[in-house]
Design a protein around this motif. Structure first.
Motif, PDB file in Angstrom:
ATOM      1  N   TYR A 116       0.884  -1.157  -0.077  1.00 47.10           N
ATOM      2  CA  TYR A 116      -0.053  -0.041   0.097  1.00 47.10           C
ATOM      3  C   TYR A 116       0.763   1.537   0.140  1.00 47.10           C
ATOM      4  O   TYR A 116       1.175   1.859   0.987  1.00 47.10           O
ATOM      5  CB  TYR A 116      -0.866   0.039   1.242  1.00 47.10           C
ATOM      6  CG  TYR A 116      -2.037   0.916   1.286  1.00 47.10           C
ATOM      7  CD1 TYR A 116      -3.212   1.019   0.520  1.00 47.10           C
ATOM      8  CD2 TYR A 116      -1.937   2.006   2.147  1.00 47.10           C
ATOM      9  CE1 TYR A 116      -4.199   1.915   0.468  1.00 47.10           C
ATOM     10  CE2 TYR A 116      -2.879   3.060   2.328  1.00 47.10           C
ATOM     11  CZ  TYR A 116      -4.134   2.844   1.604  1.00 47.10           C
ATOM     12  OH  TYR A 116      -4.969   3.728   1.557  1.00 47.10           O
ATOM     13  N   TRP A 119       0.321  -7.626   4.075  1.00 50.69           N
ATOM     14  CA  TRP A 119      -0.011  -6.090   3.738  1.00 50.69           C
ATOM     15  C   TRP A 119       1.061  -5.447   4.170  1.00 50.69           C
ATOM     16  O   TRP A 119       1.561  -5.597   5.269  1.00 50.69           O
ATOM     17  CB  TRP A 119      -1.370  -5.633   4.029  1.00 50.69           C
ATOM     18  CG  TRP A 119      -2.424  -5.994   3.411  1.00 50.69           C
ATOM     19  CD1 TRP A 119      -3.104  -7.131   3.349  1.00 50.69           C
ATOM     20  CD2 TRP A 119      -3.057  -5.105   2.306  1.00 50.69           C
ATOM     21  NE1 TRP A 119      -4.054  -7.026   2.252  1.00 50.69           N
ATOM     22  CE2 TRP A 119      -4.421  -5.765   1.694  1.00 50.69           C
ATOM     23  CE3 TRP A 119      -3.031  -3.826   1.910  1.00 50.69           C
ATOM     24  CZ2 TRP A 119      -4.919  -5.215   0.707  1.00 50.69           C
ATOM     25  CZ3 TRP A 119      -3.847  -3.181   1.202  1.00 50.69           C
ATOM     26  CH2 TRP A 119      -4.755  -3.808   0.531  1.00 50.69           C
ATOM     27  N   PRO A 130      -4.624  -0.540   4.948  1.00 55.64           N
ATOM     28  CA  PRO A 130      -5.034   0.903   5.063  1.00 55.64           C
ATOM     29  C   PRO A 130      -5.502   1.425   6.575  1.00 55.64           C
ATOM     30  O   PRO A 130      -5.083   2.523   6.905  1.00 55.64           O
ATOM     31  CB  PRO A 130      -5.861   0.737   4.004  1.00 55.64           C
ATOM     32  CG  PRO A 130      -5.712  -0.415   3.142  1.00 55.64           C
ATOM     33  CD  PRO A 130      -5.083  -1.296   4.034  1.00 55.64           C
TER      34      PRO A 130
END
Length: 329
Positions: free
Chosen positions: A78, A117, A121
């Motif tokens: 991300y 990840w 987020p």
């Protein structure tokens, strides 16, 4: 074990992402780099339930047609994704609605499938709050500067007297858009020489962070990738020959050296990273003339390509490629 597939969510121009993607390509790792500003304008996202689970496909038609099945993705970076954009034809209210719906669709679908990840987020959003960073850092055993966060002009002179030293102020966030992958950008830390009522009255427009000015000998930039710590000492001087309040204000004058990190400081930073659930973070620490380490801030999506240019053999891009491809924990 399936071959790794790395999804990189970023902007079209991002030097830091470029470095890591190049290494992954050289290693034969499949990478799907995606500029999120292309959704939903020139991309489609489709997910459907089947008898054996879900089948989700992202198709990017900006330059030809590329696609990836999201359930096959093993890691997601991300990496400062760009805002969604829609077709300019609909009315403003319709465009705003489309962007909100896109955020719900992408956020809900992307975070539903199992993948590594860097960083989730929601985790990154929480970790960006500077007041929370300072609180968690202190609880983790790290030293922080005396701090005041306020939009009350009357509080600042009182805090200044309590510190007994010069104070600095900075924004709660970056203050300016980040550059595309290069050196850090933003409003530098300011040492105010004038605390007149005219200056303080501007606080009414927005709260600021005020801190005691650390009489620092140098700074540390600590990059954490999947539990590995890379510590770089930053020596810099301002126009008067002393260390500046913020080395970002003096690009090109700093000297960078890789150094070890004291055990107690590393333990505190590990507790900080674990508290937020972060796999990656870029941390700034000021070291005073007595050798004490003062936590200043952490960026859960900080730049690092410039450090690889400054410090031979540091290889942060390689470490990130290792982590994303699953060759390191």
């Amino acid at each position: 074990m399936p071959d790794p597939i790395v999804l990189v969510l970023t902007q079209e121009f991002d030097v830091t992402a470029d470095c890591v993607v190049r290494i992954l390509n050289e290693r034969g790792v499949r990478v799907f780099r995606y500029d999120t500003s292309r959704f939903p304008r020139s991309s489609t996202l489709t997910t459907r339930s089947t008898g054996t689970g879900w089948h989700t496909t992202l198709v990017d038609s900006t330059y030809g047609r590329r696609s990836v099945r999201l359930e096959a993705v093993t890691s997601v970076w991300y990496r400062r994704p760009a805002p969604f954009t829609t077709d300019p034809a609909p009315q403003q209210a319709h465009r705003e609605c489309a962007v909100k719906e896109s955020a719900h669709a992408v956020g809900g679908i992307f975070t539903a499938f199992p993948a590594r990840w860097v960083n989730l987020p929601a985790v990154e959003l929480r970790a960006r709050y500077k007041p929370l960073q300072l609180k968690v850092a202190r609880e983790a055993g790290l030293r922080i500067p005396k701090t005041l966060i306020t939009n009350d002009p009357e509080e600042v002179p009182r805090f200044h007297r309590e510190c007994g030293t010069p104070i600095v102020y900075q924004t709660l966030d970056s203050g300016l858009p980040h550059g595309p992958g290069g050196r850090p950008r933003g409003l530098p830390t300011i040492v105010p020489h004038d605390l007149s009522p005219d200056v303080l009255s501007r606080l009414r427009y927005s709260p600021c962070v005020f801190q005691e000015l650390i009489d620092k000998a140098y700074e540390l930039r600590i990059t954490v990738i999947g539990g590995k710590f890379f510590t770089v000492r930053v020596d810099d001087t301002d126009d008067e020959g002393g260390p500046p309040a913020d080395s970002r204000g003096f690009p090109g004058t700093a000297r960078y050296t890789r150094v070890p990190l004291p055990d107690e400081t590393e333990k505190g930073l590990r507790r900080l990273m674990d508290s937020f659930g972060l796999a990656y973070g870029a941390i700034d620490i000021a070291v005073d003339r007595a050798g004490e380490h003062h936590f200043l801030k952490m960026d859960p999506a900080g730049q690092f390509a410039w450090l690889d240019d400054e410090v031979p053999g540091l290889d942060l891009a390689g470490a990130m490629a290792d982590y994303l491809s699953g060759t390191s924990d």
